[in-house]
Scaffold this active site. Structure first.
Site, mmCIF file in Angstrom:
data_model
loop_
_atom_site.group_PDB
_atom_site.id
_atom_site.type_symbol
_atom_site.label_atom_id
_atom_site.label_comp_id
_atom_site.label_asym_id
_atom_site.label_seq_id
_atom_site.Cartn_x
_atom_site.Cartn_y
_atom_site.Cartn_z
ATOM 1 N N SER A 117 0.825 -1.210 0.000
ATOM 2 C CA SER A 117 0.000 0.000 0.000
ATOM 3 C C SER A 117 0.853 1.250 0.000
ATOM 4 O O SER A 117 1.896 1.308 0.662
ATOM 5 C CB SER A 117 -0.884 -0.009 1.248
ATOM 6 N N TYR A 141 -2.298 -0.801 10.585
ATOM 7 C CA TYR A 141 -2.566 -1.437 9.289
ATOM 8 C C TYR A 141 -1.406 -1.198 8.323
ATOM 9 O O TYR A 141 -0.862 -2.128 7.733
ATOM 10 C CB TYR A 141 -3.867 -0.914 8.659
ATOM 11 N N LYS A 145 1.845 -3.710 6.520
ATOM 12 C CA LYS A 145 2.258 -3.810 5.106
ATOM 13 C C LYS A 145 3.761 -3.594 4.977
ATOM 14 O O LYS A 145 4.442 -4.307 4.252
ATOM 15 C CB LYS A 145 1.498 -2.755 4.274
HETATM 16 N N1 LIG Z 1 -8.711 -1.294 -1.014
HETATM 17 C C1 LIG Z 1 -7.711 -0.444 -0.899
HETATM 18 O O1 LIG Z 1 -7.920 0.781 -0.856
HETATM 19 C C2 LIG Z 1 -6.284 -0.941 -0.804
HETATM 20 C C3 LIG Z 1 -5.241 -0.010 -0.919
HETATM 21 C C4 LIG Z 1 -3.920 -0.473 -0.831
HETATM 22 C C5 LIG Z 1 -3.662 -1.829 -0.636
HETATM 23 N N2 LIG Z 1 -4.698 -2.717 -0.506
HETATM 24 C C6 LIG Z 1 -4.383 -4.139 -0.274
HETATM 25 O O2 LIG Z 1 -4.989 -4.909 -1.290
HETATM 26 C C7 LIG Z 1 -5.351 -6.206 -0.774
HETATM 27 C C8 LIG Z 1 -6.796 -6.490 -1.131
HETATM 28 O O3 LIG Z 1 -7.622 -5.477 -0.563
HETATM 29 P P1 LIG Z 1 -9.184 -5.379 -0.876
HETATM 30 O O4 LIG Z 1 -9.544 -3.944 -0.918
HETATM 31 O O5 LIG Z 1 -9.529 -6.262 -2.028
HETATM 32 O O6 LIG Z 1 -9.791 -5.965 0.477
HETATM 33 P P2 LIG Z 1 -10.905 -7.102 0.677
HETATM 34 O O7 LIG Z 1 -11.229 -7.131 2.134
HETATM 35 O O8 LIG Z 1 -12.005 -6.891 -0.298
HETATM 36 O O9 LIG Z 1 -10.115 -8.414 0.251
HETATM 37 C C9 LIG Z 1 -9.280 -9.150 1.117
HETATM 38 C C10 LIG Z 1 -9.603 -10.619 0.899
HETATM 39 O O10 LIG Z 1 -8.712 -11.416 1.675
HETATM 40 C C11 LIG Z 1 -9.469 -12.417 2.356
HETATM 41 N N3 LIG Z 1 -8.686 -12.754 3.554
HETATM 42 C C12 LIG Z 1 -8.331 -11.926 4.556
HETATM 43 N N4 LIG Z 1 -7.563 -12.591 5.454
HETATM 44 C C13 LIG Z 1 -7.431 -13.865 4.992
HETATM 45 C C14 LIG Z 1 -6.735 -15.017 5.446
HETATM 46 N N5 LIG Z 1 -6.013 -14.997 6.587
HETATM 47 N N6 LIG Z 1 -6.780 -16.152 4.708
HETATM 48 C C15 LIG Z 1 -7.504 -16.188 3.555
HETATM 49 N N7 LIG Z 1 -8.186 -15.121 3.071
HETATM 50 C C16 LIG Z 1 -8.142 -13.980 3.780
HETATM 51 C C17 LIG Z 1 -10.809 -11.762 2.608
HETATM 52 O O11 LIG Z 1 -11.860 -12.687 2.833
HETATM 53 C C18 LIG Z 1 -11.014 -10.967 1.328
HETATM 54 O O12 LIG Z 1 -11.625 -11.750 0.339
HETATM 55 C C19 LIG Z 1 -5.077 -6.151 0.733
HETATM 56 O O13 LIG Z 1 -3.843 -6.787 0.989
HETATM 57 C C20 LIG Z 1 -4.968 -4.669 1.022
HETATM 58 O O14 LIG Z 1 -4.112 -4.408 2.129
HETATM 59 C C21 LIG Z 1 -5.999 -2.299 -0.599
#
Ligand SMILES: NC(=O)c1ccc[n+]([C@@H]2O[C@H](COP(=O)([O-])OP(=O)(O)OC[C@H]3O[C@@H](n4cnc5c(N)ncnc54)[C@H](O)[C@@H]3O)[C@@H](O)[C@H]2O)c1
Length: 340
Positions: A117, A141, A145
């Site tokens: 992130s 959080y 990362k």
């Molecule tokens: N959405 C944003 O703004 C954003 C920005 C920067 C980085 N990210 C990163 O992108 C990635 C995806 O984010 P997102 O927005 O799709 O979130 P999200 O919550 O929609 O997706 C995360 C997924 O991981 C699964 N999950 C979580 N812990 C788990 C575990 N221990 N074992 C198996 N599955 C697990 C959840 O069920 C979910 O389907 C994350 O790593 C997040 O940190 C997101």
């Protein structure tokens, strides 16, 4: 080739799965469904469980020996929750990622792409950052990362696995074909709040109007989630040519958009305009940042193609369709997204 997508039933992971599938790369999904949706994984080989579960990961690789790379999107992502429950967040995002990586090594996985992130950066004075900018995460959080990136780089230096950390800026939009989108009904990021204000006919609150930006409102680098997904396809294709055992690339558009500019763009797209009200900063808010996007172009041959207008349009289309695609009430409540 097959790609294992951990967290592939979530917002970003499911979009990556569609982009991979469209490009002829077969996704295999591993997801605990803690926030993800079974509907998003239904088209693919799907394993329901935790990334830390070694027996399950062994089974995935035994049943799909042709997995050539892993994309690790599985994480908890709500900043205020991470402040309230750091133990839970370090366990879910750091400890589980360490276990997962050990399982990948045992199964001979040579390539790992990690969802990182832009929240890990300290913004510079002009609010732009590149991959060499100072790291200074402002929440538990964001620190999970940063810790994961460091941990994976140490592992890649010593073990037969190469790692690419992709630092996402602010994803918006949905799959343009509307197969997937944000599973939350009421996301609390700026665009989610605008959609809510639009639907309810109430004003949108610009929280913070004294930031050091061109109009005083916070600035972000809004990247269409389909562009983000396309960057993963490019990364899979070019993975073996990336430098070092561990590489880092920012994924943003290279353009900063202020909250006032986002609202103006929203009002050009939406059916009827949303009124703005100025409000004070909220605790924990930041001015924001945007990427200097050169490395992604050089190493991946990728750049963002959609602009914020299309991101807004696809977000609105998905919001109108979400309930018909995801029928239950389990994720109806307000949930925060990462600061950036
Ligand atoms: N959405 C944003 O703004 C954003 C920005 C920067 C980085 N990210 C990163 O992108 C990635 C995806 O984010 P997102 O927005 O799709 O979130 P999200 O919550 O929609 O997706 C995360 C997924 O991981 C699964 N999950 C979580 N812990 C788990 C575990 N221990 N074992 C198996 N599955 C697990 C959840 O069920 C979910 O389907 C994350 O790593 C997040 O940190 C997101």
């Amino acid at each position: 080739m097959k790609v294992l997508i951990a967290g592939g039933a979530g917002y970003i992971g499911s979009t990556i799965a569609s982009a991979c599938s469209d490009a002829g790369i077969s996704p295999v999904i591993l997801d605990s469904l803690v926030t993800g949706r079974r509907e998003f994984a239904a088209r693919y080989a799907f394993y329901h469980g935790d990334i830390a579960d070694g027996r399950l990961v062994d089974r995935v690789f035994a049943e799909h020996p042709d997995i050539g790379a892993v994309i690790h999107c599985a994480a908890l992502i709500v900043v205020p929750d991470s402040v309230a429950d750091p133990v839970g967040y370090y366990r879910a995002n750091v400890a589980s990622s360490l276990e997962f990586t050990a399982h990948l090594l045992r199964n001979g996985c040579p390539r790992l792409i990690f969802s990182s992130s832009a929240a890990i950066y300290r913004a510079s004075e002009d609010l732009s950052v590149d991959e060499d900018s100072a790291i200074d995460p402002q929440s538990p959080y964001a620190r999970t990362k940063a810790v994961c990136e460091t941990m994976l780089a140490d592992i890649a230096a010593a073990q037969p696995i190469r790692v690419l950390s992709l630092r996402y800026f602010n994803p918006i939009g949905a799959d343009p074909r509307m197969r997937t989108g944000l599973q939350l009904r009421r996301p609390t990021h700026a665009l989610g709040k605008m959609i809510q204000a639009h639907d309810e006919g109430v004003p949108f609150r610009i929280t913070g109007t004294d930031w050091p930006t061109r109009d005083g409102s916070g600035i972000r680098d809004y990247i269409h989630v389909w562009d983000l997904a396309a960057a993963h396809v490019a990364a899979l294709t070019r993975f073996d040519a990336l430098p070092g055992p561990a590489a880092v690339i920012n994924l943003g558009t290279g353009t900063g958009t202020t909250v006032r500019e986002l609202l103006a763009a929203f009002n050009r797209v939406a059916g009827h305009p949303v009124e703005a009200r100025e409000a004070p900063r909220r605790p924990g808010d930041i001015a924001g940042a945007f990427t200097r996007a050169g490395r992604a172009g050089r190493l991946l041959g990728w750049r963002a193609r959609y602009d914020i207008t299309e991101g807004i349009r696809h977000s609105l289309q998905w919001a109108a369709r979400r309930d018909e695609m995801l029928s239950d009430e389990t994720l109806a409540g307000p949930v925060s997204l990462p600061g950036r």
